[in-house]
Design a protein around this motif. Structure first.
Motif, PDB file in Angstrom:
ATOM      1  N   ASP A 241       0.867  -1.211  -0.007  1.00 57.81           N
ATOM      2  CA  ASP A 241       0.164  -0.128   0.119  1.00 57.81           C
ATOM      3  C   ASP A 241       0.975   1.256   0.034  1.00 57.81           C
ATOM      4  N   ALA A 242       0.812   2.107  -1.115  1.00 59.12           N
ATOM      5  CA  ALA A 242       1.719   3.011  -1.266  1.00 59.12           C
ATOM      6  C   ALA A 242       0.766   4.684  -0.907  1.00 59.12           C
ATOM      7  N   SER A 243      -0.161   4.599  -0.437  1.00 60.33           N
ATOM      8  CA  SER A 243      -0.963   5.775  -0.131  1.00 60.33           C
ATOM      9  C   SER A 243      -0.302   6.721   0.717  1.00 60.33           C
ATOM     10  N   SER A 244       0.379   6.226   1.388  1.00 63.73           N
ATOM     11  CA  SER A 244       1.014   7.144   2.462  1.00 63.73           C
ATOM     12  C   SER A 244       2.392   7.608   2.094  1.00 63.73           C
ATOM     13  N   TRP A 245       2.650   7.084   0.956  1.00 57.85           N
ATOM     14  CA  TRP A 245       4.234   7.529   0.516  1.00 57.85           C
ATOM     15  C   TRP A 245       4.137   9.005   0.270  1.00 57.85           C
ATOM     16  N   ASN A 246       5.505   9.316   0.109  1.00 59.53           N
ATOM     17  CA  ASN A 246       5.855  10.975   0.125  1.00 59.53           C
ATOM     18  C   ASN A 246       5.899  11.109  -1.542  1.00 59.53           C
ATOM     19  N   PRO A 247       5.014  11.757  -2.268  1.00 62.49           N
ATOM     20  CA  PRO A 247       5.348  12.149  -3.625  1.00 62.49           C
ATOM     21  C   PRO A 247       5.991  13.276  -3.879  1.00 62.49           C
ATOM     22  N   SER A 248       6.786  13.978  -2.809  1.00 64.06           N
ATOM     23  CA  SER A 248       7.845  15.195  -3.034  1.00 64.06           C
ATOM     24  C   SER A 248       8.928  14.785  -4.357  1.00 64.06           C
ATOM     25  N   TRP A 249       8.941  13.709  -4.467  1.00 61.34           N
ATOM     26  CA  TRP A 249      10.137  13.369  -5.591  1.00 61.34           C
ATOM     27  C   TRP A 249       9.547  13.663  -7.097  1.00 61.34           C
ATOM     28  N   ALA A 250       8.272  13.741  -6.934  1.00 64.32           N
ATOM     29  CA  ALA A 250       7.546  14.174  -8.374  1.00 64.32           C
ATOM     30  C   ALA A 250       7.190  15.598  -8.347  1.00 64.32           C
ATOM     31  N   TRP A 251       6.904  16.127  -7.320  1.00 61.56           N
ATOM     32  CA  TRP A 251       6.502  17.543  -7.129  1.00 61.56           C
ATOM     33  C   TRP A 251       5.730  18.196  -8.232  1.00 61.56           C
ATOM     34  N   ALA A 252       6.443  19.222  -9.111  1.00 62.84           N
ATOM     35  CA  ALA A 252       5.573  20.021  -9.969  1.00 62.84           C
ATOM     36  C   ALA A 252       5.357  19.077 -11.244  1.00 62.84           C
ATOM     37  N   ALA A 253       5.921  18.030 -11.224  1.00 60.89           N
ATOM     38  CA  ALA A 253       5.778  16.926 -12.236  1.00 60.89           C
ATOM     39  C   ALA A 253       4.813  15.782 -11.934  1.00 60.89           C
ATOM     40  N   GLY A 254       4.426  15.688 -10.807  1.00 56.64           N
ATOM     41  CA  GLY A 254       3.420  14.704 -10.377  1.00 56.64           C
ATOM     42  C   GLY A 254       2.874  14.239  -9.237  1.00 56.64           C
ATOM     43  N   ALA A 255       2.742  15.390  -8.070  1.00 58.03           N
ATOM     44  CA  ALA A 255       2.584  15.034  -6.927  1.00 58.03           C
ATOM     45  C   ALA A 255       1.029  15.551  -6.591  1.00 58.03           C
ATOM     46  N   MET A 256       0.316  16.059  -7.243  1.00 57.20           N
ATOM     47  CA  MET A 256      -1.000  16.620  -6.906  1.00 57.20           C
ATOM     48  C   MET A 256      -1.957  15.524  -6.700  1.00 57.20           C
ATOM     49  N   THR A 257      -2.906  15.906  -6.034  1.00 60.78           N
ATOM     50  CA  THR A 257      -4.299  14.952  -5.447  1.00 60.78           C
ATOM     51  C   THR A 257      -5.502  15.733  -6.098  1.00 60.78           C
ATOM     52  N   SER A 258      -6.406  14.871  -6.505  1.00 62.97           N
ATOM     53  CA  SER A 258      -7.742  15.387  -7.044  1.00 62.97           C
ATOM     54  C   SER A 258      -8.893  14.190  -6.940  1.00 62.97           C
ATOM     55  N   THR A 259      -9.898  14.507  -7.522  1.00 62.90           N
ATOM     56  CA  THR A 259     -11.018  13.572  -7.338  1.00 62.90           C
ATOM     57  C   THR A 259     -11.508  13.471  -9.032  1.00 62.90           C
ATOM     58  N   LEU A 260     -12.431  12.695  -9.096  1.00 67.43           N
ATOM     59  CA  LEU A 260     -12.851  12.314 -10.453  1.00 67.43           C
ATOM     60  C   LEU A 260     -13.726  13.387 -10.935  1.00 67.43           C
ATOM     61  N   ASP A 261     -14.590  14.124  -9.662  1.00 64.69           N
ATOM     62  CA  ASP A 261     -15.499  15.219 -10.233  1.00 64.69           C
ATOM     63  C   ASP A 261     -14.537  16.376 -10.596  1.00 64.69           C
ATOM     64  N   ASP A 262     -13.744  16.738  -9.842  1.00 66.08           N
ATOM     65  CA  ASP A 262     -12.744  17.871  -9.942  1.00 66.08           C
ATOM     66  C   ASP A 262     -11.947  17.559 -11.386  1.00 66.08           C
ATOM     67  N   LEU A 263     -11.439  16.617 -11.850  1.00 64.92           N
ATOM     68  CA  LEU A 263     -10.860  16.201 -12.869  1.00 64.92           C
ATOM     69  C   LEU A 263     -11.875  16.632 -14.224  1.00 64.92           C
ATOM     70  N   HIS A 264     -13.171  16.238 -13.957  1.00 63.40           N
ATOM     71  CA  HIS A 264     -14.059  16.320 -14.977  1.00 63.40           C
ATOM     72  C   HIS A 264     -14.174  17.924 -15.086  1.00 63.40           C
ATOM     73  N   THR A 265     -14.211  18.643 -14.210  1.00 60.52           N
ATOM     74  CA  THR A 265     -14.181  20.232 -14.251  1.00 60.52           C
ATOM     75  C   THR A 265     -12.925  20.737 -14.724  1.00 60.52           C
ATOM     76  N   TRP A 266     -11.955  20.109 -14.560  1.00 60.63           N
ATOM     77  CA  TRP A 266     -10.492  20.704 -14.815  1.00 60.63           C
ATOM     78  C   TRP A 266     -10.460  20.594 -16.476  1.00 60.63           C
ATOM     79  N   VAL A 267     -10.774  19.284 -17.142  1.00 58.56           N
ATOM     80  CA  VAL A 267     -10.476  19.135 -18.292  1.00 58.56           C
ATOM     81  C   VAL A 267     -10.988  19.955 -19.334  1.00 58.56           C
ATOM     82  N   PRO A 268     -12.107  20.579 -19.495  1.00 57.66           N
ATOM     83  CA  PRO A 268     -12.697  21.553 -20.359  1.00 57.66           C
ATOM     84  C   PRO A 268     -11.957  22.860 -19.980  1.00 57.66           C
TER      85      PRO A 268
END
Length: 411
Positions: free
Chosen positions: A261-288
């Protein structure tokens, strides 16, 4: 979008699929594509999950004026048996790049950056001195960083660094440390010579956003991108935090290749390239908003000319795949995918038909299946039924994303 692997894959450990059901609807909502299509999608997704051993999947498909399909399948937490739900938070990997490059392009609109100016014209401090020592780096432009044509070495392809990350995935990395790894290597090719996916590019652009705005990247994105678009459940974390409720993510990027289970791992190694969190509905809003360059109120997120520059996808060398400024085109779909140990995401739009697709998978254990990633498998499964003329399909060797998988990888 795509992962570039540096070495052959480690055999993935078997993952027990605990609760694979026909799909659960969001609370208070119902799928309003026709019943026959919804049934076909349910069956195809469930079959793909079973074959690939995927614990949980969230899928959203929205047609302008023509219905929607929003479902969750399987398990969010294999330890407790908690069902996957569409409202859970997830780590979005390289979809983060679409946000970081939006911030960069806003600085272009403000006159603080020029797309075709050398990055060393703006970069300050010790990082600038380090970059100057990389032969050929003086020719690298802002545009080449954003469209993956800089030639700078991808730090996630450094095998010694990857071994360090694999041994201690809870470690905190600074952008300076990440870029320091990259700048120890010579350039892979002359700036602008070809396309090659590199997380170094986006981390370097994130540093520029901070230097030129005088704010942290997380705060800049919150105030200038997330809030104007109406994304209350999306963030760039400072550390390993992920908001509750969230989907647990499962990976074999661990010593010995065991599934963990990697859910508590620190994503700082990805930072601006890959560390963000979101939800299905927020991504639905973001894409358009991403593809249209507009805020929630209809105002400009970017100036029209800048948005046009972003959307101009150039060939990558892979059939059906083009790349613009932090955004990709895949068989007519425009957006990005993302991978982080334990998590995979697709967030894209089919502009001519005004269809939005979001896929969330809580595993990156691809087991060498032909699609190269689980998110591509689910994306292909959905689009073969819903948009058969435009199938989300990426060759395994051409899946632009920024993360090591269960193996040392260039992202």
């Amino acid at each position: 979008m795509r992962r570039f692997r540096a070495v052959p894959a480690i055999a993935a450990a078997s993952l027990v699929l605990t609760t694979l059901c026909a799909g659960t609807l969001p609370e208070g909502r119902a799928a309003d594509v026709d019943a026959a299509t919804a049934e076909r999608l349910d069956g195809a997704i469930t079959a793909a999950m079973k074959k690939a051993g995927i614990p949980g999947v969230g899928v959203g498909l929205w047609f302008e004026g023509g219905g929607s399909y929003e479902r969750a399948f399987g398990t969010a937490d294999t330890a407790t048996g908690q069902a996957m739900k569409t409202g859970l938070h997830t780590r979005i990997g390289s979809v983060t790049k679409t946000f970081t490059i939006t911030a960069v392009l806003q600085l272009v609109d403000q006159g603080r950056l020029r797309l075709d100016a050398p990055v060393l014209q703006y970069l300050r401090g010790p990082l600038a001195e380090q970059l100057k020592r990389v032969a050929g780096a003086d020719a690298v432009t802002i545009r080449q960083l954003a469209d993956m044509r800089s030639g700078l070495f991808n730090y996630t392809a450094d095998t010694a660094w990857l071994a360090e990350l694999q041994a201690d995935p809870n470690r905190t990395y600074t952008p300076e440390q990440l870029l320091g790894v990259a700048f120890k290597h010579p350039m892979d090719f002359s700036a602008g010579a070809k396309w090659e996916y590199s997380n170094t590019n986006t981390v370097l652009l994130g540093v520029l956003v901070e230097q030129l705005s005088g704010r942290s990247l997380a705060d800049y994105l919150r105030d200038h991108v997330l809030e104007p678009v109406g994304l209350a459940d999306t963030a760039l974390p400072k550390g390993a935090e992920i908001p509750s409720p969230y989907a647990h993510g499962y990976t074999t990027f661990s010593p010995g290749g065991a599934s963990v289970d990697a859910s508590s791992w620190n994503p700082s190694w990805a930072w601006a390239a890959g560390a963000m969190t979101s939800t299905l509905d927020d991504l639905h809003t973001w894409v358009p908003a991403l593809t249209g360059g507009r805020t929630a109120g209809g105002g400009p997120l970017l100036k029209p000319g800048t948005q046009a520059e972003r959307m101009r996808a150039l060939p990558t060398g892979y059939p059906g795949v083009g790349y613009g400024l932090g955004i990709a085109e895949v068989n007519g779909w425009v957006g990005h995918n993302g991978e982080l140990p334990g998590y995979e995401t697709v967030a894209a739009e089919l502009p001519q038909d005004h269809v939005v697709l979001v896929v969330i998978v809580n595993s990156d254990e691809d087991r060498d299946q032909d699609d190269g990633s689980l998110s591509t498998l689910i994306g292909r499964t959905v689009t073969e039924i819903a948009t058969p003329d435009h199938v989300w399909s990426l060759p395994a060797e051409a899946q632009p994303d920024a993360t090591p998988d269960a193996t040392p990888s260039g992202g």
